[in-house]
Design an enzyme around this catalytic site. Structure first.
Site, PDB file in Angstrom:
ATOM      1  N   THR A   1       0.821  -1.214   0.000  1.00 24.27           N
ATOM      2  CA  THR A   1       0.000   0.000   0.000  1.00 24.27           C
ATOM      3  C   THR A   1       0.855   1.265   0.000  1.00 24.27           C
ATOM      4  O   THR A   1       1.986   1.270   0.534  1.00 24.27           O
ATOM      5  CB  THR A   1      -0.907   0.027   1.242  1.00 24.27           C
ATOM      6  OG1 THR A   1      -1.563   1.297   1.340  1.00 24.27           O
ATOM      7  CG2 THR A   1      -0.106  -0.184   2.517  1.00 24.27           C
TER       8      THR A   1
ATOM      9  N   TYR B   1      -2.037   0.196  10.014  1.00 24.06           N
ATOM     10  CA  TYR B   1      -2.253  -0.456   8.715  1.00 24.06           C
ATOM     11  C   TYR B   1      -0.997  -0.337   7.846  1.00 24.06           C
ATOM     12  O   TYR B   1      -0.469  -1.333   7.340  1.00 24.06           O
ATOM     13  CB  TYR B   1      -3.453   0.169   8.012  1.00 24.06           C
ATOM     14  CG  TYR B   1      -3.555  -0.215   6.554  1.00 24.06           C
ATOM     15  CD1 TYR B   1      -3.731  -1.545   6.177  1.00 24.06           C
ATOM     16  CD2 TYR B   1      -3.454   0.753   5.549  1.00 24.06           C
ATOM     17  CE1 TYR B   1      -3.808  -1.906   4.837  1.00 24.06           C
ATOM     18  CE2 TYR B   1      -3.536   0.402   4.216  1.00 24.06           C
ATOM     19  CZ  TYR B   1      -3.712  -0.926   3.857  1.00 24.06           C
ATOM     20  OH  TYR B   1      -3.776  -1.274   2.530  1.00 24.06           O
TER      21      TYR B   1
END
Length: 328
Positions: free
Chosen positions: A117, A141
């Site tokens: 990501t 995250y």
């Protein structure tokens, strides 16, 4: 030989499974169906319901199906949720990925494509952000994904596991053939939420933060069509099969749109003027993040086909309308 796709019943994973099946590949899907759907997996693929952290199960699948490559999508992905419940993210995203990599090495898997990501960059000092720029995640995250990147590189150095790491920017849209799309309940993705508001499934949409150092004060993101992202995965697999070196690559289009620009696009494409409320910033959201994406084109030969925000929104709208006719 077969390909194991983790999270293959989810949003991006199911698009990958369809693309692999279309290409004549043998595919095994491992998904716990916590956010995925059985209907999203084409009948030509074998669906196994289970956890990526179940090493015995993963090892058995590798042995029984002769798994040559793993495409690892399975993860928890909501930034504010990761801030509130970090240990869940480190278990599901980091610990389970460590188990997957271990099983791959032990089972003789040759190739590993990892879904990372842009959150690993945090709030980048420059935009567009390149793969070699500093990594400073702002959320658990992002940290959970970065930890997996590090483990994968170390495993490659020690054991020769071929890998490509793809750092996603903001994924949206749906399969142009309408076989699958973003179906997650209570989704937080901006385009998905705006489309639901346009179709009357939400009473409004909230804009989180209007005081960022951007042209209109709202966050700026690089939105990539899910089918182009999947094409990058297919190119990555082809790269590894042909003996290509390990690589870490951004997946975006190289330009950004603000939250308000996206909302206006959804209103224009849908023809609906829905309610928009302004709200405070959320923790973990960088002001602007846009991909420097030349490296994916150079190394993989990746050629995006759907680089158009109107098209992305239209496909998302079409899928949401179809989803409304399905009995889930």
């Amino acid at each position: 030989m077969s390909i194991l796709v983790t999270g293959g019943a989810g949003y991006i994973g199911s698009h990958m499974v369809h693309a692999l099946v279309d290409a004549g590949e043998r595919v095994v899907v491992l998904d716990d169906l916590s956010t995925g759907f059985r209907f999203a997996v084409p009948p030509e693929a074998a669906l196994v319901v289970g956890d990526t952290g179940d090493a015995a199960l993963v090892s058995r699948l590798i042995a029984e199906h002769g798994i040559e490559a793993i495409v690892h999508f399975a993860a928890s992905i909501v930034v504010p949720e990761s801030v509130a419940d970090p240990l869940r993210y480190y278990r599901n995203n980091t610990a389970n990925s460590r188990s997957m990599i271990d099983c791959a090495v032990t089972g003789g898997v040759k190739h590993f494509v990892f879904s990372s990501t842009a959150a690993v960059y945090g709030n980048p000092a420059r935009v567009p952000v390149a793969e070699d720029d500093p990594l400073a995640p702002m959320s658990p995250y992002g940290s959970s994904k970065l930890m997996t990147e590090i483990m994968l590189r170390d495993a490659t150095a020690a054991h020769g596991l071929g890998h490509v790491i793809l750092r996603y920017f903001n994924v949206a849209g749906a399969d142009p053939l309408m076989r699958t799309g973003q179906s997650t309940r209570n989704a937080t993705h901006l385009i998905k939420v705006a489309v639901e508001a346009a179709l009357g499934l939400r009473g409004k949409i909230d804009v989180f933060g209007t005081d960022y150092p951007t042209p209109d004060g709202t966050c700026v993101r690089d939105y990539i069509h899910v089918s182009d992202l999947v094409a990058a995965h297919a190119d990555a697999l082809r790269h590894l099969r042909s003996g290509g070196a390990p690589a870490t690559l951004n997946c975006g289009y190289g330009r950004g749109f603000s939250v308000l620009e996206v909302i206006e696009t959804v209103k224009r494409v849908s023809g609906v003027d829905f309610r928009v409320d302004l709200a405070p910033r959320r923790p973990g959201d960088p002001a602007a993040i846009v991909a420097a994406c030349d490296r994916a084109r150079e190394i993989l030969g990746w050629q995006p086909r759907w680089d158009d925000l109107d098209t992305i929104v239209r496909h998302a709208l079409d899928w949401q309308r179809k989803l409304g006719t399905m009995n889930l």
